[in-house]
Motif scaffolding. Structure first.
Motif, short mmCIF file in Angstrom:
data_model
loop_
_atom_site.label_atom_id
_atom_site.label_comp_id
_atom_site.label_asym_id
_atom_site.label_seq_id
_atom_site.Cartn_x
_atom_site.Cartn_y
_atom_site.Cartn_z
N THR A 26 0.83 -1.21 0.00
CA THR A 26 0.00 0.00 0.00
C THR A 26 0.87 1.26 0.00
O THR A 26 0.58 2.22 -0.71
N ILE A 27 1.93 1.23 0.77
CA ILE A 27 2.84 2.38 0.82
C ILE A 27 3.44 2.63 -0.56
O ILE A 27 3.49 3.77 -1.03
N LEU A 28 3.88 1.57 -1.23
CA LEU A 28 4.45 1.73 -2.57
C LEU A 28 3.44 2.30 -3.56
O LEU A 28 3.77 3.18 -4.36
N ASP A 29 2.21 1.81 -3.48
CA ASP A 29 1.15 2.33 -4.36
C ASP A 29 0.92 3.81 -4.11
O ASP A 29 0.78 4.60 -5.06
N GLU A 30 0.87 4.20 -2.86
CA GLU A 30 0.64 5.61 -2.51
C GLU A 30 1.80 6.49 -2.95
O GLU A 30 1.60 7.62 -3.40
N MET A 31 3.02 5.97 -2.85
CA MET A 31 4.18 6.74 -3.27
C MET A 31 4.13 6.99 -4.79
O MET A 31 4.47 8.08 -5.26
N LYS A 32 3.70 5.99 -5.54
CA LYS A 32 3.55 6.17 -6.99
C LYS A 32 2.50 7.23 -7.30
O LYS A 32 2.70 8.09 -8.16
N ASP A 33 1.37 7.15 -6.58
CA ASP A 33 0.31 8.15 -6.79
C ASP A 33 0.78 9.55 -6.44
O ASP A 33 0.50 10.51 -7.16
N LEU A 34 1.51 9.66 -5.33
CA LEU A 34 2.00 10.99 -4.92
C LEU A 34 3.03 11.54 -5.90
O LEU A 34 3.07 12.74 -6.16
N LYS A 35 3.85 10.66 -6.44
CA LYS A 35 4.84 11.12 -7.42
C LYS A 35 4.13 11.72 -8.64
O LYS A 35 4.51 12.78 -9.14
N ARG A 36 3.08 11.04 -9.07
CA ARG A 36 2.30 11.55 -10.20
C ARG A 36 1.64 12.89 -9.83
O ARG A 36 1.68 13.85 -10.61
N ASP A 37 1.08 12.97 -8.63
CA ASP A 37 0.45 14.22 -8.18
C ASP A 37 1.47 15.34 -8.07
O ASP A 37 1.17 16.50 -8.38
N TYR A 38 2.68 15.00 -7.63
CA TYR A 38 3.74 16.00 -7.50
C TYR A 38 4.10 16.57 -8.87
O TYR A 38 4.25 17.79 -9.03
N GLU A 39 4.23 15.68 -9.84
CA GLU A 39 4.56 16.14 -11.20
C GLU A 39 3.48 17.07 -11.75
O GLU A 39 3.79 18.07 -12.39
N VAL A 40 2.23 16.76 -11.46
CA VAL A 40 1.12 17.62 -11.90
C VAL A 40 1.20 18.97 -11.19
O VAL A 40 1.03 20.03 -11.81
N ALA A 41 1.46 18.94 -9.89
CA ALA A 41 1.53 20.19 -9.12
C ALA A 41 2.66 21.08 -9.63
O ALA A 41 2.48 22.29 -9.77
N VAL A 42 3.81 20.49 -9.90
CA VAL A 42 4.94 21.27 -10.41
C VAL A 42 4.61 21.84 -11.79
O VAL A 42 4.87 23.02 -12.07
N ARG A 43 4.03 21.02 -12.64
CA ARG A 43 3.67 21.47 -13.99
C ARG A 43 2.66 22.62 -13.94
O ARG A 43 2.74 23.55 -14.72
N ASP A 44 1.72 22.54 -12.97
CA ASP A 44 0.69 23.58 -12.87
C ASP A 44 1.13 24.78 -12.02
O ASP A 44 0.34 25.70 -11.80
N GLY A 45 2.36 24.76 -11.53
CA GLY A 45 2.88 25.87 -10.75
C GLY A 45 2.33 25.97 -9.35
O GLY A 45 2.36 27.03 -8.73
#
Length: 98
Positions: A26-45
């Protein structure tokens, strides 16, 4: 319902190991999801959201380390229990624990 009738979630070392395996996954799955969310947040400023996600990822990594250490400790305890009780590993049992 008497206390003896209540099911214990960790009535054995093996059941605790199973729980930690699920938690690690579960931790690994959440880390993957957060990485994706982080990339979106950075892209959107969204700097503040990005920092919050970084902190969440750090906390998950820390938790993951604790889970791995706990899994090793449980494995040690299982081996010690076998030594104390003079249990021998049968082929079937050895294959089941892999």
């Amino acid at each position: 319902m008497s206390p003896n009738e209540i099911e214990q979630p960790f009535d054995s070392i093996e059941s605790a190991q199973d729980f930690l395996t699920v938690l690690a996954s579960t931790i690994l799955d959440e880390m993957k999801d957060l990485k994706r969310d982080y990339e979106v947040a950075v892209r959107d400023g969204e700097e503040r959201r990005g920092r919050a996600i970084e902190l969440a990822m750090f906390k998950l990594k820390t938790l993951s380390c604790y889970v791995q250490k706990s899994r090793r400790a449980l494995n040690d305890l299982r081996m010690l229990r076998r030594l104390i009780l003079n249990e021998r590993l049968t082929v079937e049992h050895a294959l089941a624990t892999m």
